[in-house]
Design a protein around this motif. Structure first.
Motif, short mmCIF file in Angstrom:
data_model
loop_
_atom_site.label_atom_id
_atom_site.label_comp_id
_atom_site.label_asym_id
_atom_site.label_seq_id
_atom_site.Cartn_x
_atom_site.Cartn_y
_atom_site.Cartn_z
N GLY A 244 0.84 -1.19 0.00
CA GLY A 244 0.00 0.00 0.00
C GLY A 244 0.88 1.24 0.00
O GLY A 244 2.01 1.21 0.45
N TRP A 245 0.35 2.33 -0.51
CA TRP A 245 1.12 3.56 -0.54
C TRP A 245 0.19 4.75 -0.36
O TRP A 245 -1.01 4.65 -0.57
CB TRP A 245 1.91 3.69 -1.84
CG TRP A 245 1.08 3.65 -3.09
CD1 TRP A 245 0.67 2.53 -3.76
CD2 TRP A 245 0.53 4.77 -3.79
NE1 TRP A 245 -0.09 2.89 -4.84
CE2 TRP A 245 -0.18 4.26 -4.90
CE3 TRP A 245 0.59 6.14 -3.62
CZ2 TRP A 245 -0.85 5.08 -5.79
CZ3 TRP A 245 -0.06 6.97 -4.51
CH2 TRP A 245 -0.77 6.42 -5.59
N SER A 246 0.77 5.85 0.06
CA SER A 246 0.04 7.11 0.20
C SER A 246 0.90 8.20 -0.39
O SER A 246 2.13 8.09 -0.45
CB SER A 246 -0.22 7.41 1.68
OG SER A 246 -1.01 6.40 2.25
N SER A 247 0.25 9.27 -0.82
CA SER A 247 1.01 10.37 -1.40
C SER A 247 0.50 11.70 -0.88
O SER A 247 -0.64 11.81 -0.42
CB SER A 247 0.93 10.34 -2.93
OG SER A 247 -0.41 10.55 -3.35
N ILE A 248 1.37 12.70 -0.96
CA ILE A 248 1.01 14.06 -0.60
C ILE A 248 1.77 15.00 -1.53
O ILE A 248 2.93 14.75 -1.85
CB ILE A 248 1.31 14.36 0.89
CG1 ILE A 248 0.86 15.77 1.25
CG2 ILE A 248 2.78 14.15 1.20
CD1 ILE A 248 0.86 16.04 2.76
N VAL B 156 5.62 10.13 -2.52
CA VAL B 156 4.94 8.85 -2.31
C VAL B 156 5.62 8.13 -1.15
O VAL B 156 6.84 8.09 -1.05
CB VAL B 156 5.00 7.98 -3.58
CG1 VAL B 156 4.38 6.62 -3.34
CG2 VAL B 156 4.30 8.70 -4.73
N PHE B 157 4.78 7.56 -0.26
CA PHE B 157 5.28 6.83 0.90
C PHE B 157 4.69 5.43 0.91
O PHE B 157 3.52 5.23 0.61
CB PHE B 157 4.87 7.55 2.19
CG PHE B 157 5.51 8.89 2.35
CD1 PHE B 157 6.74 9.01 2.97
CD2 PHE B 157 4.91 10.03 1.83
CE1 PHE B 157 7.35 10.24 3.10
CE2 PHE B 157 5.51 11.26 1.96
CZ PHE B 157 6.73 11.37 2.59
N TYR B 158 5.55 4.47 1.23
CA TYR B 158 5.14 3.09 1.43
C TYR B 158 5.28 2.79 2.92
O TYR B 158 6.07 3.43 3.62
CB TYR B 158 6.03 2.13 0.62
CG TYR B 158 5.87 2.30 -0.86
CD1 TYR B 158 4.89 1.58 -1.54
CD2 TYR B 158 6.66 3.18 -1.58
CE1 TYR B 158 4.72 1.75 -2.91
CE2 TYR B 158 6.49 3.36 -2.94
CZ TYR B 158 5.52 2.64 -3.60
OH TYR B 158 5.35 2.81 -4.94
N SER C 93 1.89 3.97 5.67
CA SER C 93 2.13 5.00 4.66
C SER C 93 1.30 6.26 4.88
O SER C 93 1.78 7.37 4.66
CB SER C 93 1.87 4.43 3.26
OG SER C 93 0.52 4.06 3.12
N GLU C 94 0.07 6.09 5.36
CA GLU C 94 -0.79 7.24 5.59
C GLU C 94 -0.18 8.17 6.64
O GLU C 94 -0.16 9.39 6.48
CB GLU C 94 -2.18 6.81 6.08
CG GLU C 94 -2.95 5.96 5.11
CD GLU C 94 -2.71 4.46 5.35
OE1 GLU C 94 -1.66 4.07 5.91
OE2 GLU C 94 -3.57 3.67 4.94
N ARG C 95 0.31 7.58 7.71
CA ARG C 95 0.90 8.37 8.79
C ARG C 95 2.19 9.04 8.34
O ARG C 95 2.47 10.17 8.73
CB ARG C 95 1.14 7.50 10.02
CG ARG C 95 -0.17 7.01 10.64
CD ARG C 95 0.11 6.24 11.89
NE ARG C 95 -1.10 5.67 12.45
CZ ARG C 95 -1.22 5.27 13.68
NH1 ARG C 95 -0.19 5.36 14.51
NH2 ARG C 95 -2.33 4.77 14.12
N LEU C 96 2.97 8.35 7.55
CA LEU C 96 4.21 8.96 7.05
C LEU C 96 3.89 10.17 6.16
O LEU C 96 4.54 11.22 6.29
CB LEU C 96 5.02 7.93 6.25
CG LEU C 96 5.57 6.75 7.05
CD1 LEU C 96 6.20 5.72 6.11
CD2 LEU C 96 6.58 7.21 8.09
N ALA D 224 2.72 13.05 8.44
CA ALA D 224 3.83 13.65 9.18
C ALA D 224 4.68 14.51 8.24
O ALA D 224 5.09 15.62 8.62
CB ALA D 224 4.69 12.57 9.83
N TYR D 225 4.92 14.04 7.03
CA TYR D 225 5.68 14.83 6.08
C TYR D 225 4.94 16.12 5.74
O TYR D 225 5.53 17.20 5.67
CB TYR D 225 5.96 14.04 4.80
CG TYR D 225 6.67 14.87 3.77
CD1 TYR D 225 7.98 15.29 3.98
CD2 TYR D 225 6.04 15.26 2.60
CE1 TYR D 225 8.64 16.07 3.04
CE2 TYR D 225 6.69 16.03 1.66
CZ TYR D 225 7.99 16.44 1.89
OH TYR D 225 8.64 17.22 0.97
N GLY D 226 3.65 16.02 5.57
CA GLY D 226 2.85 17.21 5.29
C GLY D 226 2.93 18.23 6.41
O GLY D 226 3.05 19.44 6.17
#
Length: 125
Positions: free
Chosen positions: A8-12, A20-22, A74-77, A80-82
């Motif tokens: 799974g991955w999330s992006s911001i 993109v974060f995994y 990934s969502e939390r990463l 946090a980056y945002g």
């Protein structure tokens, strides 16, 4: 059998760049800052009563490891980056309030005049 699950991955998007974060990703150039912010956020939400649901962790590991696994989703990463990348506006509002100073900052679109914890842009940014 050689089967692999697609992670799974999330992006911001920050400054017109998609990050993109995994889960468990530690390759981002700001990895240390991201995990530091994430740790602080986790401590704060725990203090507010948040209790991690270890039912989502399928590995047979100790609770502290399960918590680490949940923390590095990934969502939390991405969140946090945002926060560490886009929180300047909120931080400057707080700084103007606690110091009693007027602060003027220019971003790529406009000038922001901070005074008493408020910004001239009305938080439009």
């Amino acid at each position: 059998m050689g089967l692999k699950k697609t992670p799974g991955w999330s992006s911001i998007e920050v400054d017109k760049k998609v990050n993109v974060f995994y889960t468990g990703n530690q390759t981002h150039t700001q990895c240390n800052e991201i995990y530091k912010e994430l740790k602080e956020l986790c401590e704060k939400i725990k203090a507010k009563g948040y209790v991690p649901d270890f039912g989502f962790v399928l590995q047979d590991v100790e609770d502290d490891e399960k918590e680490h696994i949940l923390m590095s989703h990934s969502e939390r990463l991405a969140i946090a980056y945002g926060i560490i990348s886009t929180d300047c506006h909120s931080a400057i509002k707080c700084i103007s309030d606690i110091t009693g100073r007027e602060i003027v900052v220019r971003d790529s679109n406009r000038f922001h005049h901070f005074k008493d914890g408020s910004c001239s842009c009305g938080d439009y940014w």
